[in-house]
Motif scaffolding. Structure first.
Motif, PDB file in Angstrom:
ATOM      1  N   LEU A 130      -4.903  -2.232   2.247  1.00 51.69           N
ATOM      2  CA  LEU A 130      -4.077  -3.008   1.417  1.00 51.69           C
ATOM      3  C   LEU A 130      -3.508  -4.419   1.764  1.00 51.69           C
ATOM      4  CD1 LEU A 130      -1.942   0.075  -0.208  1.00 51.69           C
ATOM      5  CD2 LEU A 130      -3.151  -1.383  -1.570  1.00 51.69           C
ATOM      6  N   PHE A 131      -3.039  -4.169   3.065  1.00 48.10           N
ATOM      7  CA  PHE A 131      -2.623  -5.371   3.672  1.00 48.10           C
ATOM      8  C   PHE A 131      -3.717  -6.604   3.923  1.00 48.10           C
ATOM      9  CE2 PHE A 131      -0.787  -7.913   7.182  1.00 48.10           C
ATOM     10  CZ  PHE A 131       0.327  -8.204   6.800  1.00 48.10           C
ATOM     11  N   ARG A 132      -4.775  -6.124   4.078  1.00 53.58           N
ATOM     12  CA  ARG A 132      -5.912  -7.328   3.848  1.00 53.58           C
ATOM     13  C   ARG A 132      -5.825  -7.756   2.618  1.00 53.58           C
ATOM     14  NH1 ARG A 132     -11.202  -4.544   5.033  1.00 53.58           N
ATOM     15  NH2 ARG A 132     -11.675  -5.013   2.774  1.00 53.58           N
ATOM     16  N   ASN A 133      -5.825  -7.071   1.460  1.00 53.21           N
ATOM     17  CA  ASN A 133      -5.903  -7.791   0.117  1.00 53.21           C
ATOM     18  C   ASN A 133      -4.687  -8.545  -0.325  1.00 53.21           C
ATOM     19  OD1 ASN A 133      -8.362  -6.752  -0.101  1.00 53.21           O
ATOM     20  ND2 ASN A 133      -8.053  -4.940  -0.880  1.00 53.21           N
ATOM     21  N   ILE A 134      -3.633  -8.346   0.466  1.00 53.62           N
ATOM     22  CA  ILE A 134      -2.463  -9.041  -0.269  1.00 53.62           C
ATOM     23  C   ILE A 134      -2.176 -10.478   0.153  1.00 53.62           C
ATOM     24  CG2 ILE A 134       0.008  -9.100   0.003  1.00 53.62           C
ATOM     25  CD1 ILE A 134       0.018  -6.050   0.482  1.00 53.62           C
ATOM     26  N   THR A 135      -2.084 -11.214  -0.577  1.00 53.77           N
ATOM     27  CA  THR A 135      -1.951 -12.656  -0.411  1.00 53.77           C
ATOM     28  C   THR A 135      -0.519 -12.986  -0.427  1.00 53.77           C
ATOM     29  OG1 THR A 135      -2.159 -13.090  -3.122  1.00 53.77           O
ATOM     30  CG2 THR A 135      -3.993 -13.210  -1.641  1.00 53.77           C
ATOM     31  N   PHE A 136      -0.047 -13.980   0.595  1.00 52.80           N
ATOM     32  CA  PHE A 136       1.398 -14.550   0.326  1.00 52.80           C
ATOM     33  C   PHE A 136       1.147 -16.015   0.368  1.00 52.80           C
ATOM     34  CE2 PHE A 136       1.474 -10.697   3.411  1.00 52.80           C
ATOM     35  CZ  PHE A 136       2.345 -10.151   2.740  1.00 52.80           C
TER      36      PHE A 136
END
Length: 149
Positions: A130-136
């Motif tokens: 999940l964290f790898r796919n989240i964009t900021f």
């Protein structure tokens, strides 16, 4: 007004169940359910409650994504909620499973501890995915191009 105007349809994202995240969620639920049954057989309520609670939270998140409710309920950024749940649950289940494996001599609690350890591993994988796919603050395409380089 016809009947069709009053009815709202719910979209089901069957492809989610076949995706990596969907498979991980279903595997988490499976291991949490097995751990729950093992702790129930061993009559260990301190482990039983935590396992049932995380099973229900994972079920709710699975239904949220499966029914595409995350697109309708937009006041929360659901991937972040899911990451926080996965990280904290993974750490909690790591400790819980080690406590069950070290302090118990009942077979059900030992098996439940071993399965909880597998659940903790799945929760860590889920949080990483999940964290790898989240964009900021970046467009999704820009972030994907950087990760491919």
């Amino acid at each position: 007004m016809s009947e069709n105007d009053n009815q709202k349809t719910v979209d089901v994202d069957a492809a989610f169940l076949k995706s990596r995240r969907g498979i991980i969620k279903v595997a988490e639920m499976g291991t949490l359910f097995v751990a729950f049954v093992c702790f129930a057989v061993a009559s260990t309520p301190k482990y039983l409650t935590a396992t049932l609670l995380e099973f229900l939270i994972t079920l709710l998140l699975l239904l949220l994504y499966l029914l595409k409710l995350n697109k309708r309920i937009t006041f929360l950024f659901w991937p972040i909620v899911d990451v926080f749940n996965s990280v904290f649950a993974a750490i909690y289940f790591l400790v819980l499973s080690l406590m069950a494996l070290i302090s118990s001599s009942v077979t059900g609690a030992l098996v439940g501890g071993a399965v909880s350890l597998i659940s903790a591993g799945l929760l860590f994988v889920d949080s990483y995915t999940l964290f790898r796919n989240i964009t900021f603050n970046k467009p999704r395409n820009e972030t994907q191009n950087q990760s491919n380089e």
